[in-house]
Design a protein around this motif. Structure first.
Motif, PDB file in Angstrom:
ATOM      1  N   ALA A 238      -5.997  -3.018  13.516  1.00 29.96           N
ATOM      2  CA  ALA A 238      -4.986  -1.955  13.414  1.00 29.96           C
ATOM      3  C   ALA A 238      -4.732  -1.594  11.954  1.00 29.96           C
ATOM      4  CB  ALA A 238      -3.693  -2.404  14.096  1.00 29.96           C
ATOM      5  N   ASN A 241      -7.256   0.397  10.211  1.00 30.55           N
ATOM      6  CA  ASN A 241      -7.251   1.801  10.643  1.00 30.55           C
ATOM      7  C   ASN A 241      -5.943   2.498  10.285  1.00 30.55           C
ATOM      8  OD1 ASN A 241      -9.842   1.857  11.782  1.00 30.55           O
ATOM      9  ND2 ASN A 241      -9.103   0.867  13.637  1.00 30.55           N
ATOM     10  N   GLY A 243      -2.783   1.267  10.705  1.00 28.79           N
ATOM     11  CA  GLY A 243      -1.595   0.878  11.478  1.00 28.79           C
ATOM     12  C   GLY A 243      -0.920  -0.338  10.881  1.00 28.79           C
ATOM     13  N   ASP A 256       2.924   0.720  17.662  1.00 27.25           N
ATOM     14  CA  ASP A 256       2.221   1.609  16.730  1.00 27.25           C
ATOM     15  C   ASP A 256       0.910   2.035  17.402  1.00 27.25           C
ATOM     16  OD1 ASP A 256       0.268   2.360  14.751  1.00 27.25           O
ATOM     17  OD2 ASP A 256       1.473   1.423  13.196  1.00 27.25           O
ATOM     18  N   GLU A 258      -1.970   2.666  16.392  1.00 30.82           N
ATOM     19  CA  GLU A 258      -3.164   1.944  15.930  1.00 30.82           C
ATOM     20  C   GLU A 258      -3.213   0.517  16.481  1.00 30.82           C
ATOM     21  OE1 GLU A 258      -5.669   3.197  14.746  1.00 30.82           O
ATOM     22  OE2 GLU A 258      -4.930   5.144  14.080  1.00 30.82           O
ATOM     23  N   SER A 261      -4.297   0.984  20.004  1.00 29.37           N
ATOM     24  CA  SER A 261      -5.721   1.336  19.967  1.00 29.37           C
ATOM     25  C   SER A 261      -6.586   0.104  19.684  1.00 29.37           C
ATOM     26  CB  SER A 261      -5.916   2.416  18.890  1.00 29.37           C
ATOM     27  OG  SER A 261      -7.264   2.684  18.722  1.00 29.37           O
ATOM     28  N   ALA A 262      -6.110  -0.787  18.804  1.00 27.01           N
ATOM     29  CA  ALA A 262      -6.875  -2.000  18.479  1.00 27.01           C
ATOM     30  C   ALA A 262      -6.983  -2.915  19.700  1.00 27.01           C
ATOM     31  CB  ALA A 262      -6.201  -2.735  17.321  1.00 27.01           C
ATOM     32  N   GLY A 323     -12.259  -0.711   8.757  1.00 24.56           N
ATOM     33  CA  GLY A 323     -11.788   0.380   9.604  1.00 24.56           C
ATOM     34  C   GLY A 323     -11.838   1.701   8.864  1.00 24.56           C
TER      35      GLY A 323
END
Lengths: 451, 301
Positions: A238, A241, A243, A256, A258, A261-262, A323
């Motif tokens: 995260a 990227n 986050g 968050d 990110e 998403s992670a 990332g």
């Protein structure tokens, strides 16, 4: 101690008086009394057994000082390396004895630290991580080291990440660096020709190699008892990227985008058979059994992974993939804290020992022997570490990340928040809830802890 | 004729030596059981800091209120539900299985003696060591159980990693570990059952099942009650296997009340809240043991 001594004296007098008084009584009465005294003696012996600890006074009449160091460097190369360093220190400082109080693991170490403090028998110094230091500092049982750090000759040379890791939220230095590590990717060179450099590339490689019983990466997400590598991985992906799991005030931000998403990234790998969740160093097990292509763990695992691989293939090591926002790594390992109950002489002696361990020569010896990272770049110039880097060129890239490595500045709720986070990551990886739902629950529960 | 009147009233301090001889046991019991129990009760009323007791704050029943509100994750109610399903399963199965095996191995032949030893051996092995062994047996990828399932063309099971099977996996391990003890209780009980009653019943035409149900089982009732009480207490206090095998996970699917006491006390450092949980666990254990004894008395002819 004085209370125990007083009891011992009383016990002795009771026995003496009874013997004297019994001399004029009948044999039967004498036996009864003897039995009675024996019974009372048993009671007293049991009652006093807890007072039989040796004198804890660390100083001696000759002015020598004993420093007690509670640590958990008990396995592999760690134990002989620390013992050798301590022997070198004692040889250089004849008036100081360092007593290593070894514990089998970090969990036991902190329990022992707490019980020692509660019993009024704290060690002079101990290995601690930042989260423990919060508890100990809030309870006024460890000392801030700012004054000593200000006068330290070695502090200025430390990596920035190491310096940041010594402080708590009040900005004071409460710890001194000891065994520090960063995450890396270990890989089976037979399955992976070149280490992936981005998380996107990593996912592609992981899916490609996950055939014929191979699952590219196995990881332990941890759970209620504490965060594991799998959950740390979510945070690092995260952050790489853009986050973050905590905001500037230390408030959890598990929802968050990110971070979600992670976690989705890992769950996606699992759904495609490229990731397995497990316990007991599953990445190391799978890599060693040639059933895994990667093990994403810290440099502290290096010697253990080599042993697991046992020459079956060439094990590659590289920095973690990056990332969209670059590299991210979580500084792991522990520092040393000094306890407030120690005498001035013990504190001074302990500080000498701590500075000795962090000196360029000693941190180089330690890092070369154990795989941990040196805390100062000066170590790279030491012959022993120069040789180590020559044999393990990947180390240079990892060391460079010591300046950017971070850990969240711990607050009183951080550890519990991370345990909740890990429990929800394990739930998502078990397929019991979606990443978004799991992290929503983690966020709600963690926010309730914020004071 | 002289009449000697003997007072039947007991004097509490008639024999000081008797008290002296029981004193060591009383001291040990007081130091390691009574005092800690009372201390736990007291600590449950505080926000307790055991590193610096001076920083502890009296908060009354707040720990209990927080517990009942279910605001914590995992909630008290979810840990209670996990505990209840584990305890009920354990008590029912371990009692039935122990009794069945005891009946099967009641005759002291060489084979049955070997069987008894083999089953009881599990009970005397250290739980930490056997839990770790079972983790390997349950291992999703390299475990022997999944290898057997695969040979039988059955799907692999992520025993400890799936919330739907983790508690079942721990239950199977716990049954393996505990059945030997209940079996030994029942073997002892069967040795005391009157043989004559059984013979008389058989002469009257009872089947083996009828003999067991109407003669043997009623005779065994005190042993059944004892086994049930012990199994209940052990299941309520079960900790090692949860700590070693799953750490309460995945998620909180195996987080029992006993595990949460440890979790709150030694991981989250909420000693006051952990003490409140311990008090509730103690109360549940005491109530269940008392209720089981009452039921036994009621069934007494």
């Amino acid at each position: 101690m004085s209370r125990c001594t007083s009891h011992s004296t009383t016990s002795h007098n009771v026995t003496t008086n009874s013997s004297t008084t019994n001399s004029s009584t009948s044999a039967f009465g004498s036996r009864r009394r003897t039995l009675g005294v024996a019974g009372a003696g048993v009671v007293l012996a049991i009652a006093l057994s807890g007072c039989s600890t040796p004198d804890a006074d660390a100083g001696s009449a000759s002015g020598d000082v004993t420093v007690t160091f509670m640590e958990a460097m008990s396995s592999g190369a760690l134990k002989p390396s620390l013992e050798a360093a301590t022997a070198r220190f004692e040889a250089d400082n004849p008036g100081i004895t360092v007593e290593l109080i070894e514990q089998p693991d970090y969990g036991t170490l902190f329990t022992k630290i707490e019980s020692s403090v509660a019993a009024g028998a704290a060690p002079t110094i101990a290995q601690v991580n930042a989260a423990w230091a919060v508890t100990l500092a809030d309870s006024d049982v460890i000392l801030p080291l700012d004054d000593r750090v200000a006068g330290s000759a070695t502090y200025d040379s430390f990596y920035d990440g190491i310096k940041n890791d010594m402080t708590l939220v009040d900005g004071q230095n409460w710890m001194w660096p000891f065994n520090k590590s960063l995450y890396v990717q270990y890989f089976n060179s037979n399955l992976v020709a070149d280490a992936p450099s981005t998380w996107t590339e990593f996912a592609t490689t992981a899916r490609d190699v996950s055939t014929d019983g191979v699952v590219a990466v196995s990881t332990d997400p941890g759970g209620a008892s504490g965060i594991g590598q799998g959950s740390e991985l979510v945070g690092m992906i995260a952050e790489s990227n853009g986050g973050s799991m905590f905001d500037d005030e230390g408030v959890p931000t598990f929802t968050d985008p990110e971070v979600i998403s992670a976690l989705e990234y890992l769950v996606g790998l699992q759904a495609d058979g490229a990731l397995a969740a497990g316990t007991n160093y599953p990445g190391q097990q799978a890599l060693g059994a040639e059933k895994g292509a990667f093990d994403l763990s810290t440099v502290a695992s290096y010697q253990y992974n080599l042993a697991a691989v046992d020459g079956k293939f060439e094990m590659g090591v590289a920095t973690l993939p990056e990332g969209t926002e670059g590299a991210s790594n979580a500084l792991s390992g522990t520092n040393i804290a000094m306890f407030a109950d120690a005498t001035d002489a013990e504190q001074d002696a302990a500080w000498q020992y701590m500075e000795f361990l962090a000196s360029s020569a000693e941190t180089a010896e330690w890092a070369a022997a154990t795989g941990y990272l040196p805390v100062t770049p000066d170590a790279i110039d030491e012959p022993v570490y120069a040789d180590y880097i020559a044999s393990n060129p990947w180390v240079s890239d990892v060391i460079a990340q010591l300046d950017i490595a971070v850990r969240p500045t711990p607050r009183p709720w951080t550890t519990d928040s991370l345990s909740i986070f890990a429990a929800m990551v394990s739930e998502a990886l078990a397929g019991a809830s979606t990443p978004a739902d799991a992290l929503e629950r983690a966020q709600d529960a963690a926010l309730a802890l914020v004071k | 004729m002289t009449v000697v009147t003997v007072s039947r009233r007991r004097r509490p301090f008639a024999s000081r030596w008797a008290y002296a001889f029981i004193a060591p046991a009383v001291v040990v019991f007081a130091v390691f059981t009574i005092v800690p129990t009372l201390a736990t009760l007291g600590i449950s009323l505080f926000e307790w800091n055991w590193l610096n007791i001076g920083q502890s704050t009296l908060i009354g029943l707040d720990n209990y209120t927080a517990m009942v509100s279910g605001a914590m994750l995992p909630s008290f109610w979810s840990t209670l539900a996990v505990t209840a399903s584990f305890v009920v399963s354990m008590v029912v199965i371990v009692t039935a299985l122990g009794l069945a095996i005891a009946v099967l191995l009641r005759r002291p032949t060489r084979l049955s003696m070997f069987g008894r030893s083999a089953i009881f051996l599990a009970f005397v092995t250290p739980q930490v060591a056997t839990s770790i062994s079972w983790i390997w047996m349950y291992n999703d990828r390299f475990g022997v159980i999944n290898a057997v399932l695969e040979r039988l063309a059955l799907p692999r099971v992520n025993w400890l990693g799936d919330p739907d099977t983790a508690l079942l996996a721990i239950l199977i391990y716990s049954l393996w570990h505990a059945t030997g003890f209940s079996m030994m209780i029942f073997i002892g009980g069967l040795a005391s059952v009157s043989q004559e009653l059984g013979e008389a019943a058989r002469i009257d035409g009872c089947s083996h099942w009828q003999e067991f149900w109407y003669i043997t089982l009623p005779e065994l009732r005190p042993f059944v009650v004892f086994a049930v009480i012990i199994a209940t207490i052990n299941a309520l206090q079960a900790f090692t296997q949860f700590f070693v095998m799953t750490g309460g996970g995945p998620g909180y699917s195996t987080a029992t009340l006993g595990f949460q006491v440890y979790q709150q006390a030694f991981v989250s450092r909420n000693a006051g809240y952990a003490a409140a949980l311990a008090v509730v666990l103690f109360a549940i254990t005491a109530v269940m043991a008392y209720a089981q004894q009452r039921v036994n008395r009621r069934l007494d002819p």
